[in-house]
Scaffold this active site. Structure first.
Site, PDB file in Angstrom:
ATOM      1  N   VAL A   1      43.563  48.117  32.405  1.00 12.31           N
ATOM      2  CA  VAL A   1      42.999  48.855  32.983  1.00 12.31           C
ATOM      3  C   VAL A   1      43.527  50.067  33.506  1.00 12.31           C
ATOM      4  O   VAL A   1      43.371  51.028  33.936  1.00 12.31           O
ATOM      5  CB  VAL A   1      43.420  48.050  35.090  1.00 12.31           C
ATOM      6  CG1 VAL A   1      42.763  48.815  35.611  1.00 12.31           C
ATOM      7  CG2 VAL A   1      42.107  46.607  34.729  1.00 12.31           C
TER       8      VAL A   1
ATOM      9  N   SER B   1      58.897  47.281  30.636  1.00 11.06           N
ATOM     10  CA  SER B   1      58.759  48.743  30.000  1.00 11.06           C
ATOM     11  C   SER B   1      58.882  49.627  30.716  1.00 11.06           C
ATOM     12  O   SER B   1      59.463  50.887  30.591  1.00 11.06           O
ATOM     13  CB  SER B   1      57.336  48.777  30.556  1.00 11.06           C
ATOM     14  OG  SER B   1      56.493  48.338  30.299  1.00 11.06           O
TER      15      SER B   1
ATOM     16  N   ARG C   1      41.691  42.499  49.454  1.00 14.43           N
ATOM     17  CA  ARG C   1      40.223  43.079  49.146  1.00 14.43           C
ATOM     18  C   ARG C   1      39.856  41.423  50.656  1.00 14.43           C
ATOM     19  O   ARG C   1      39.091  42.629  51.420  1.00 14.43           O
ATOM     20  CB  ARG C   1      39.380  41.792  47.620  1.00 14.43           C
ATOM     21  CG  ARG C   1      39.793  43.107  46.591  1.00 14.43           C
ATOM     22  CD  ARG C   1      39.072  42.092  45.667  1.00 14.43           C
ATOM     23  NE  ARG C   1      39.096  42.987  44.568  1.00 14.43           N
ATOM     24  CZ  ARG C   1      38.606  42.861  43.447  1.00 14.43           C
ATOM     25  NH1 ARG C   1      38.476  41.071  43.282  1.00 14.43           N
ATOM     26  NH2 ARG C   1      39.374  43.351  41.886  1.00 14.43           N
TER      27      ARG C   1
ATOM     28  N   CYS D   1      34.532  43.317  39.401  1.00  9.86           N
ATOM     29  CA  CYS D   1      33.559  43.543  38.578  1.00  9.86           C
ATOM     30  C   CYS D   1      32.822  42.919  38.157  1.00  9.86           C
ATOM     31  O   CYS D   1      31.586  43.142  37.893  1.00  9.86           O
ATOM     32  CB  CYS D   1      34.512  43.783  37.195  1.00  9.86           C
ATOM     33  SG  CYS D   1      35.775  41.518  36.965  1.00  9.86           S
TER      34      CYS D   1
ATOM     35  N   GLN E   1      30.487  37.445  31.994  1.00  8.00           N
ATOM     36  CA  GLN E   1      31.508  38.059  31.426  1.00  8.00           C
ATOM     37  C   GLN E   1      32.227  37.981  29.929  1.00  8.00           C
ATOM     38  O   GLN E   1      32.627  37.334  29.717  1.00  8.00           O
ATOM     39  CB  GLN E   1      32.041  38.032  32.421  1.00  8.00           C
ATOM     40  CG  GLN E   1      31.592  38.013  33.651  1.00  8.00           C
ATOM     41  CD  GLN E   1      32.313  37.577  35.281  1.00  8.00           C
ATOM     42  OE1 GLN E   1      31.819  36.699  36.470  1.00  8.00           O
ATOM     43  NE2 GLN E   1      33.680  37.743  34.942  1.00  8.00           N
TER      44      GLN E   1
ATOM     45  N   HIS F   1      29.934  43.622  31.236  1.00  5.91           N
ATOM     46  CA  HIS F   1      29.211  42.020  32.257  1.00  5.91           C
ATOM     47  C   HIS F   1      27.538  42.186  32.693  1.00  5.91           C
ATOM     48  O   HIS F   1      27.311  43.053  33.387  1.00  5.91           O
ATOM     49  CB  HIS F   1      29.746  41.844  33.633  1.00  5.91           C
ATOM     50  CG  HIS F   1      30.999  41.333  33.147  1.00  5.91           C
ATOM     51  ND1 HIS F   1      32.020  41.365  32.735  1.00  5.91           N
ATOM     52  CD2 HIS F   1      32.539  41.856  34.560  1.00  5.91           C
ATOM     53  CE1 HIS F   1      33.524  41.099  32.392  1.00  5.91           C
ATOM     54  NE2 HIS F   1      33.278  41.483  34.193  1.00  5.91           N
TER      55      HIS F   1
ATOM     56  N   THR G   1      35.369  47.290  32.699  1.00  2.76           N
ATOM     57  CA  THR G   1      36.518  47.947  32.877  1.00  2.76           C
ATOM     58  C   THR G   1      36.410  49.368  33.514  1.00  2.76           C
ATOM     59  O   THR G   1      37.404  50.723  33.725  1.00  2.76           O
ATOM     60  CB  THR G   1      37.997  48.546  31.736  1.00  2.76           C
ATOM     61  OG1 THR G   1      37.025  48.422  30.569  1.00  2.76           O
ATOM     62  CG2 THR G   1      37.711  46.353  31.643  1.00  2.76           C
TER      63      THR G   1
HETATM   64  P1  NAP Z   1      47.688  43.073  32.301  1.00 11.47           P
HETATM   65  O1  NAP Z   1      46.411  43.623  31.387  1.00 11.47           O
HETATM   66  O2  NAP Z   1      47.281  42.419  32.354  1.00 11.47           O
HETATM   67  O3  NAP Z   1      47.947  44.564  33.083  1.00 11.47           O
HETATM   68  C1  NAP Z   1      49.016  43.595  33.607  1.00 11.47           C
HETATM   69  C2  NAP Z   1      50.182  44.993  34.944  1.00 11.47           C
HETATM   70  O4  NAP Z   1      51.106  44.612  35.127  1.00 11.47           O
HETATM   71  C3  NAP Z   1      51.173  45.837  32.630  1.00 11.47           C
HETATM   72  O5  NAP Z   1      50.656  46.591  33.349  1.00 11.47           O
HETATM   73  C4  NAP Z   1      52.488  45.254  33.580  1.00 11.47           C
HETATM   74  O6  NAP Z   1      53.636  46.020  33.052  1.00 11.47           O
HETATM   75  C5  NAP Z   1      52.505  45.057  34.989  1.00 11.47           C
HETATM   76  N1  NAP Z   1      52.957  43.832  35.368  1.00 11.47           N
HETATM   77  C6  NAP Z   1      53.259  42.553  35.574  1.00 11.47           C
HETATM   78  N2  NAP Z   1      54.091  41.778  36.059  1.00 11.47           N
HETATM   79  C7  NAP Z   1      54.842  43.231  36.802  1.00 11.47           C
HETATM   80  C8  NAP Z   1      55.662  43.049  38.130  1.00 11.47           C
HETATM   81  N3  NAP Z   1      56.101  41.815  38.021  1.00 11.47           N
HETATM   82  N4  NAP Z   1      55.965  44.621  38.073  1.00 11.47           N
HETATM   83  C9  NAP Z   1      55.474  45.367  38.038  1.00 11.47           C
HETATM   84  N5  NAP Z   1      54.468  45.490  37.106  1.00 11.47           N
HETATM   85  C10 NAP Z   1      54.256  43.873  36.522  1.00 11.47           C
HETATM   86  O7  NAP Z   1      46.177  43.430  33.745  1.00 11.47           O
HETATM   87  P2  NAP Z   1      45.021  43.655  33.769  1.00 11.47           P
HETATM   88  O8  NAP Z   1      43.501  43.535  32.911  1.00 11.47           O
HETATM   89  O9  NAP Z   1      45.346  45.689  33.693  1.00 11.47           O
HETATM   90  O10 NAP Z   1      44.559  43.914  35.399  1.00 11.47           O
HETATM   91  C11 NAP Z   1      45.576  44.487  36.264  1.00 11.47           C
HETATM   92  C12 NAP Z   1      44.216  43.979  37.524  1.00 11.47           C
HETATM   93  O11 NAP Z   1      43.357  44.134  37.930  1.00 11.47           O
HETATM   94  C13 NAP Z   1      44.625  42.555  37.761  1.00 11.47           C
HETATM   95  O12 NAP Z   1      45.218  42.545  39.103  1.00 11.47           O
HETATM   96  C14 NAP Z   1      43.358  41.913  37.912  1.00 11.47           C
HETATM   97  O13 NAP Z   1      42.755  40.899  38.652  1.00 11.47           O
HETATM   98  C15 NAP Z   1      42.463  43.408  38.155  1.00 11.47           C
HETATM   99  N6  NAP Z   1      40.666  43.673  37.467  1.00 11.47           N
HETATM  100  C16 NAP Z   1      41.051  43.808  35.712  1.00 11.47           C
HETATM  101  C17 NAP Z   1      40.069  43.811  36.297  1.00 11.47           C
HETATM  102  C18 NAP Z   1      39.628  44.105  34.617  1.00 11.47           C
HETATM  103  O14 NAP Z   1      38.498  44.086  33.306  1.00 11.47           O
HETATM  104  N7  NAP Z   1      40.578  44.299  33.292  1.00 11.47           N
HETATM  105  C19 NAP Z   1      39.132  44.342  36.620  1.00 11.47           C
HETATM  106  C20 NAP Z   1      38.960  44.310  38.411  1.00 11.47           C
HETATM  107  C21 NAP Z   1      40.062  43.918  38.600  1.00 11.47           C
HETATM  108  P3  NAP Z   1      54.071  45.457  31.589  1.00 11.47           P
HETATM  109  O15 NAP Z   1      53.150  45.808  30.755  1.00 11.47           O
HETATM  110  O16 NAP Z   1      55.329  45.890  31.653  1.00 11.47           O
HETATM  111  O17 NAP Z   1      54.623  44.002  31.371  1.00 11.47           O
END
Ligand code: NAP
Length: 360
Positions: free
Chosen positions: A15, A40, A118, A158, A185, A252, A338
């Protein structure tokens, strides 16, 4: 017009990457700061994200060399450098709740993709075309947090971003009573691609943790109303959902069955969808689709691959409306998970908050 300085918390994630692309040419927002986990932190963005970059375009030049901050340790410094942050992190729910409140308490508004807040009663969960008035709860939240500027606003899950937009505008005239929905999805909803999740090729997985509960419960907050210092959930319509993971990269799809208090004609439903305009359309917000709800007459539309990117992935596609033998009607709907369902929906919410004066 003044440009807002924006930070992205979780910038290396799926995201977060979407935010970076969407905001690279945004007329109101300048991305000035990126943050992620301690893994990171301290690295230039291109190195921190490395092979995890999975967008269709390369990393924009304006962020490529930004040094990534530590999202949890650098809150004070980050809050000084930005006007607000977008947040999308993969952490435990209670950690996310605490993290987002910490930013808000540092007078840094948070527009969040995470589910952690939420159901916090004074946190607005907004789908900008449907319940924009819920942002009026923000003064109550600021009172609780003891802040002048800082607050948290979230977008809904989503999975519901096709069927809730299709049903909500019908409710006023016809009273939506019972809804059964099956969602199909995309894998990006789990932060994955086919490279990182090869098991999804040629496969369907009939379980997405927590998704059915969100798909049934979150619409009731959107249908809810402000009472005193909280948003009270509605006790209707009745939603039941089954959520399946399908081998699709983005988009989705939902198959919806609906029963009404007063059964509309098919023509009446099509007219409501065609004419519906939300606050983003009236305010002409930069990310608002011109036509929010789009009905396709063809039997084989909307299709994920053909239609998910409609109006920059911010419009909702609907099709196959017909009478049902058990419910009143059935139809299908499609939204980009997304874009509309994650980063795009949050950007639109931030635009609404700016336009209504909550970011000043
Ligand atoms: P993701 O690809 O796994 O990315 C996770 C992010 O969180 C990365 O930047 C990671 O950093 C960071 N992170 C992990 N552990 C951390 C920590 N301890 N402290 C600070 N940052 C940390 O996940 P995503 O799909 O983008 O989803 C992120 C959020 O959005 C989730 O809550 C998910 O439920 C929500 N969401 C996602 C979607 C979707 O379509 N993907 C839709 C709606 C909502 P590093 O790279 O440094 O590990």
């Amino acid at each position: 017009m003044k440009k807002y300085r924006v930070g992205i918390i979780g910038a290396t994630g799926m995201v977060g990457q979407r935010f970076i692309l969407l905001l690279s040419e945004h007329p109101w927002f300048d991305v000035v700061l990126l943050a992620a986990s301690p893994r990171s932190a301290g690295k230039p963005y291109y190195e921190a994200v490395g092979s995890k970059w999975c967008m269709e375009k390369p990393i924009p030049e304006n962020v490529k060399n930004l040094v990534v901050y530590n999202a949890t340790d650098d809150i004070e410094e980050i809050s000084k450098q930005v006007d607000f942050v977008f947040c999308a992190v993969d952490m435990k729910k209670d950690e996310i709740r605490a993290l987002e409140e910490e930013y808000a308490r540092h007078e840094c508004p948070v527009v969040s993709n995470n589910s952690a807040h939420r159901h916090t009663p004074d946190v607005p969960m907004v789908l900008p075309e449907l319940n924009p008035e819920h942002i009026e709860i923000i003064p109550s939240q600021r009172k609780r947090l003891g802040t002048k500027r800082g607050f948290i606003a979230v977008k809904p899950n989503c999975s519901l971003q096709g069927y809730v937009p299709a049903l909500f505008p019908l409710d006023e005239k016809f009273g939506v009573k019972d809804v059964l929905v099956c969602t199909y999805q995309a894998i990006s909803g789990a932060g994955k691609t086919f490279d990182t999740w090869p098991e999804m090729i040629d496969n369907v997985i009939p379980f997405i943790g927590g998704e059915e509960e969100k798909s049934e419960k979150e619409p009731l907050k959107i249908w809810g109303h402000i009472e005193g210092d909280v948003i009270v959930d509605s006790n209707r319509p009745n939603f039941t959902a089954q959520c399946l993971r399908v081998p699709v990269s983005n988009g989705h799809m939902g198959a919806v069955f609906a029963r009404f208090e007063k059964k509309p004609t098919k023509e009446e439903m099509l007219e409501v969808w065609k004419d519906y305009k939300g606050r983003p359309q009236i305010l002409n917000l930069p990310s608002a689709p011109k036509q929010f709800l789009n009905y396709f007459e063809e039997d084989n539309r909307p299709q994920t691959k053909l239609d998910r990117d409609l109006e920059g992935g911010m419009a909702i596609s609907i099709g196959r409306l017909r009478e049902d033998t058990q419910f009143d009607y059935k139809f299908v709907c499609l939204s980009h998970n997304t874009l509309r369902g994650a980063a795009g929906g949050a950007v639109l919410l931030a635009e609404l908050l700016c336009a209504e004066g909550y970011m000043d």
